[in-house]
Design an enzyme around this catalytic site. Structure first.
Site, PDB file in Angstrom:
ATOM      1  N   ARG A 126       1.186  -1.248   0.112  1.00 50.82           N
ATOM      2  CA  ARG A 126      -0.002  -0.591   0.168  1.00 50.82           C
ATOM      3  C   ARG A 126       0.627   1.316  -0.133  1.00 50.82           C
ATOM      4  NH1 ARG A 126      -3.260  -3.185   3.599  1.00 50.82           N
ATOM      5  NH2 ARG A 126      -4.716  -3.755   2.441  1.00 50.82           N
ATOM      6  N   LYS A 148       2.524  11.452 -10.876  1.00 49.43           N
ATOM      7  CA  LYS A 148       1.612  10.417 -11.851  1.00 49.43           C
ATOM      8  C   LYS A 148       2.306   8.877 -11.780  1.00 49.43           C
ATOM      9  CE  LYS A 148      -1.633  13.706 -14.291  1.00 49.43           C
ATOM     10  NZ  LYS A 148      -2.186  13.935 -15.158  1.00 49.43           N
ATOM     11  N   GLU A 190       7.967  18.146 -25.009  1.00 49.16           N
ATOM     12  CA  GLU A 190       7.224  18.253 -23.330  1.00 49.16           C
ATOM     13  C   GLU A 190       7.593  19.663 -23.247  1.00 49.16           C
ATOM     14  OE1 GLU A 190       4.938  17.060 -23.077  1.00 49.16           O
ATOM     15  OE2 GLU A 190       5.050  15.216 -22.426  1.00 49.16           O
ATOM     16  N   LYS A 232       6.401  22.855 -13.817  1.00 45.39           N
ATOM     17  CA  LYS A 232       5.310  22.581 -13.734  1.00 45.39           C
ATOM     18  C   LYS A 232       5.080  22.120 -12.576  1.00 45.39           C
ATOM     19  CE  LYS A 232       4.420  17.158 -14.202  1.00 45.39           C
ATOM     20  NZ  LYS A 232       4.600  15.960 -14.712  1.00 45.39           N
ATOM     21  N   GLU A 242      -5.103  17.267  -9.827  1.00 43.94           N
ATOM     22  CA  GLU A 242      -5.594  17.546 -11.510  1.00 43.94           C
ATOM     23  C   GLU A 242      -7.304  18.620 -10.999  1.00 43.94           C
ATOM     24  OE1 GLU A 242      -3.801  15.402 -14.783  1.00 43.94           O
ATOM     25  OE2 GLU A 242      -6.060  16.278 -16.313  1.00 43.94           O
ATOM     26  N   ARG A 246      -3.917  21.474 -13.427  1.00 46.28           N
ATOM     27  CA  ARG A 246      -2.921  20.368 -14.082  1.00 46.28           C
ATOM     28  C   ARG A 246      -3.687  19.890 -15.291  1.00 46.28           C
ATOM     29  NH1 ARG A 246       0.191  15.733 -10.303  1.00 46.28           N
ATOM     30  NH2 ARG A 246       1.033  15.000 -11.922  1.00 46.28           N
ATOM     31  N   ASN A 250      -1.358  18.305 -20.082  1.00 47.18           N
ATOM     32  CA  ASN A 250      -1.645  17.699 -21.737  1.00 47.18           C
ATOM     33  C   ASN A 250      -2.147  18.274 -22.678  1.00 47.18           C
ATOM     34  OD1 ASN A 250      -1.663  14.693 -20.118  1.00 47.18           O
ATOM     35  ND2 ASN A 250      -3.465  16.258 -18.808  1.00 47.18           N
ATOM     36  N   HIS A 253      -1.748  16.812 -25.917  1.00 45.37           N
ATOM     37  CA  HIS A 253      -2.154  15.340 -25.786  1.00 45.37           C
ATOM     38  C   HIS A 253      -3.412  14.581 -26.551  1.00 45.37           C
ATOM     39  CE1 HIS A 253       1.699  16.607 -23.841  1.00 45.37           C
ATOM     40  NE2 HIS A 253       2.491  15.295 -22.759  1.00 45.37           N
ATOM     41  N   HIS A 257      -2.165  11.212 -27.399  1.00 45.88           N
ATOM     42  CA  HIS A 257      -2.179  10.341 -26.815  1.00 45.88           C
ATOM     43  C   HIS A 257      -3.139   8.886 -27.944  1.00 45.88           C
ATOM     44  CE1 HIS A 257      -1.795  10.765 -23.003  1.00 45.88           C
ATOM     45  NE2 HIS A 257      -1.204  10.928 -23.331  1.00 45.88           N
ATOM     46  N   HIS A 270       5.856   8.775 -27.293  1.00 45.25           N
ATOM     47  CA  HIS A 270       5.420  10.325 -26.868  1.00 45.25           C
ATOM     48  C   HIS A 270       5.435  11.521 -27.106  1.00 45.25           C
ATOM     49  CE1 HIS A 270       3.009  11.019 -23.602  1.00 45.25           C
ATOM     50  NE2 HIS A 270       3.466  11.987 -23.432  1.00 45.25           N
TER      51      HIS A 270
HETATM   52  P1  NAD Z   1      11.560   5.931 -22.327  1.00 47.91           P
HETATM   53  O1  NAD Z   1      11.871   5.555 -21.155  1.00 47.91           O
HETATM   54  O2  NAD Z   1      10.257   4.496 -22.995  1.00 47.91           O
HETATM   55  O3  NAD Z   1      12.645   5.556 -22.954  1.00 47.91           O
HETATM   56  C1  NAD Z   1      13.195   6.028 -24.119  1.00 47.91           C
HETATM   57  C2  NAD Z   1      14.093   5.095 -25.027  1.00 47.91           C
HETATM   58  O4  NAD Z   1      15.513   5.734 -24.143  1.00 47.91           O
HETATM   59  C3  NAD Z   1      14.027   3.991 -24.388  1.00 47.91           C
HETATM   60  O5  NAD Z   1      14.609   1.902 -25.148  1.00 47.91           O
HETATM   61  C4  NAD Z   1      15.375   3.891 -23.220  1.00 47.91           C
HETATM   62  O6  NAD Z   1      15.397   2.657 -22.135  1.00 47.91           O
HETATM   63  C5  NAD Z   1      16.212   4.683 -23.487  1.00 47.91           C
HETATM   64  N1  NAD Z   1      17.218   5.599 -22.550  1.00 47.91           N
HETATM   65  C6  NAD Z   1      16.899   6.440 -21.690  1.00 47.91           C
HETATM   66  N2  NAD Z   1      17.383   6.377 -21.045  1.00 47.91           N
HETATM   67  C7  NAD Z   1      18.657   6.684 -21.908  1.00 47.91           C
HETATM   68  C8  NAD Z   1      19.523   7.397 -21.603  1.00 47.91           C
HETATM   69  N3  NAD Z   1      20.289   8.282 -21.018  1.00 47.91           N
HETATM   70  N4  NAD Z   1      20.716   5.996 -23.008  1.00 47.91           N
HETATM   71  C9  NAD Z   1      20.539   5.566 -24.127  1.00 47.91           C
HETATM   72  N5  NAD Z   1      19.249   5.324 -23.949  1.00 47.91           N
HETATM   73  C10 NAD Z   1      18.316   6.001 -23.237  1.00 47.91           C
HETATM   74  O7  NAD Z   1      10.531   7.065 -23.158  1.00 47.91           O
HETATM   75  P2  NAD Z   1      10.611   8.045 -22.168  1.00 47.91           P
HETATM   76  O8  NAD Z   1      10.279   9.128 -23.236  1.00 47.91           O
HETATM   77  O9  NAD Z   1      11.385   8.550 -20.961  1.00 47.91           O
HETATM   78  O10 NAD Z   1       9.254   8.652 -21.213  1.00 47.91           O
HETATM   79  C11 NAD Z   1       7.830   8.257 -22.547  1.00 47.91           C
HETATM   80  C12 NAD Z   1       7.150   7.394 -21.263  1.00 47.91           C
HETATM   81  O11 NAD Z   1       6.539   8.894 -20.398  1.00 47.91           O
HETATM   82  C13 NAD Z   1       5.409   7.451 -21.884  1.00 47.91           C
HETATM   83  O12 NAD Z   1       4.607   6.356 -21.499  1.00 47.91           O
HETATM   84  C14 NAD Z   1       4.375   8.720 -21.315  1.00 47.91           C
HETATM   85  O13 NAD Z   1       2.716   7.795 -21.272  1.00 47.91           O
HETATM   86  C15 NAD Z   1       5.273   8.610 -19.794  1.00 47.91           C
HETATM   87  N6  NAD Z   1       5.686  10.063 -19.302  1.00 47.91           N
HETATM   88  C16 NAD Z   1       4.521  10.242 -18.010  1.00 47.91           C
HETATM   89  C17 NAD Z   1       4.074  11.867 -17.465  1.00 47.91           C
HETATM   90  C18 NAD Z   1       3.579  11.735 -15.899  1.00 47.91           C
HETATM   91  O14 NAD Z   1       3.788  12.843 -15.399  1.00 47.91           O
HETATM   92  N7  NAD Z   1       3.968  10.408 -15.279  1.00 47.91           N
HETATM   93  C19 NAD Z   1       4.650  12.107 -18.369  1.00 47.91           C
HETATM   94  C20 NAD Z   1       4.565  12.374 -19.464  1.00 47.91           C
HETATM   95  C21 NAD Z   1       5.127  11.280 -20.057  1.00 47.91           C
HETATM   96  N1  GLY Z   2       2.343  14.829 -17.428  1.00 49.12           N
HETATM   97  C1  GLY Z   2       1.132  15.310 -17.547  1.00 49.12           C
HETATM   98  C2  GLY Z   2       1.137  15.873 -15.691  1.00 49.12           C
HETATM   99  O1  GLY Z   2       2.115  14.929 -14.918  1.00 49.12           O
HETATM  100  O2  GLY Z   2      -0.090  15.940 -15.159  1.00 49.12           O
END
Ligand code: NAD
Ligand code: GLY
Length: 368
Positions: A126, A148, A190, A232, A242, A246, A250, A253, A257, A270
């Protein structure tokens, strides 16, 4: 790079859950960045097949003097594995190691690892403490901040998740040196987003400095990550769950999406989908009479300079009906009505319901 510059520290003001985002090159090797974290007998580093071989040893070394045992779990790489089976591997490791409720999870990787590790930390017993160690530009400027967490469902992105704030975010900018150029571009989507929704001066700054940020020049990169995190952090502190502003984060997005889900997870990154989505959301704002064509053109030009797509996929690949289908699964949709983050000017946004006919027109104009 091994010696850290003086770290920038950005606070996220959430009362007794307040935490700090550390930003500098070389932080994996900077002892101060790892002091004062939640205490426990055990830490678990969650990473993936790409990032663990590059940086897990350095993180384990940084944590060795703080935790009696530092375990590791390595997930399969990629958005296609942001799912239950990969998530379960974290729980399998925690349970096999008899990890207790003080165990601290360290998310070492991009947004996929960060979102999944965060969700695991929210659920295990939890809730256990979480530290985000983002290694992509996208994760450093967005996904590691704000709490998130989620996995995808075949029917919708990030549909299964929880809010769970980290105890700290440590952005080692030197890790971006190994990131492929396509992923740097994805992260810039972003970064750019914060200008149109909240900070016109930052948008102006990016118009001048985008090439330097894209080339990872230290001063420009540090400023871009810092300003993104500051915007942010301000929005998250004002609206953690949100209820209002917040949702502005998006911007682009809802269109994005639909592209990601419709084209298959991972086909478009993404950030690429968000890049095209911001151009489409700007055009939608213009069609609503909120902003002028010159503002749309500035946004499209900056997205293009970041190396991102400015138009949606060909309609023969993803029809308007398919776009609309995926948009209705968006978390912002309300009672089946489509809602979008639109711009009221450069630097100001709002969430509003939009007629389907206008969305159709915008898709037709913005997809090949
Ligand atoms: P990702 O995590 O898939 O990373 C992109 C690629 O880069 C992957 O192949 C990874 O293994 C590689 N990688 C990571 N760090 C590296 C490094 N230093 N050197 C070499 N390779 C490296 O993608 P991302 O763009 O980081 O994240 C996208 C995800 O984030 C999506 O799932 C999206 O929904 C999520 N997201 C979440 C929020 C939130 O608020 N929680 C906000 C925006 C996006
Ligand atoms: N990336 C959207 C949020 O954090 O709210």
């Amino acid at each position: 790079m091994t010696a850290a510059a003086v770290p920038v520290q950005v606070p996220v003001e959430l009362g007794d859950r307040r935490y700090t985002i550390w930003i500098a090159p070389g932080l994996l090797h900077e002892p101060a960045a790892w002091q004062g974290l939640p205490r426990a007998a055990t830490a678990l580093i969650v990473s993936n097949d790409v990032v663990a071989p590059l940086y897990a040893d350095a993180l384990a070394a940084a944590l060795a003097s703080h935790y009696g045992q530092v375990g590791r779990v390595q997930l399969p790489d990629g958005e296609a594995h942001k799912d239950w089976p990969a998530l379960n591997r974290i729980f399998d490791t925690l349970l096999a190691d008899a990890a207790d409720r003080d165990t601290v999870l360290f998310a070492l990787g991009g947004g996929v690892v960060g979102d999944m590790t965060g969700f695991a930390a929210a659920c295990y017993m939890r809730g256990v403490p979480l530290v985000q160690v983002p290694t992509t530009l996208l994760a450093q400027v967005d996904s590691s901040v704000g709490g998130k967490t989620a996995i995808n469902h075949p029917l919708g992105k990030n549909m299964i998740g929880a809010f769970h704030q980290p105890a700290r975010v440590v952005c080692d900018l030197a890790t971006l040196a190994t990131l492929p150029a396509r992923e740097i571009s994805a992260g810039l989507a972003e970064v750019i987003k914060y200008g149109p929704i909240a900070d016109a001066a930052f948008f102006d700054w990016l118009e001048t400095h985008l090439d330097a940020v894209r080339a990872l020049e230290p001063a420009a990169l540090t400023h871009a990550v810092q300003r993104s995190c500051e915007v942010k952090a301000r929005i998250v502190a004002a609206d953690e769950r949100e209820a209002g502003q917040r949702a502005w984060l998006n911007f682009g997005h809802t269109f994005g999406h639909a592209i990601e889900a419709g084209m298959g997870w991972g086909a478009w990154l993404h950030g690429e989908a968000v890049g095209a989505g911001m151009c489409m959301a700007a055009e939608l704002s213009r069609r609503l009479g909120l902003i002028d064509a010159a503002t749309v053109a500035r946004i499209i030009a900056l997205v293009a300079r970041a190396g991102l797509p400015t138009r949606g996929p060909a309609l023969r690949e993803l029809t308007i009906a398919a776009h609309l289908h995926h948009m209705r699964v968006d978390k912002k949709a309300q009672a089946g009505a489509l809602r979008f983050v639109v711009l009221t000017e450069l630097g100001a946004a709002r969430l509003q319901a939009v007629d389907e006919a206008l969305v159709r027109e915008t898709l037709a104009a913005c997809c090949d």
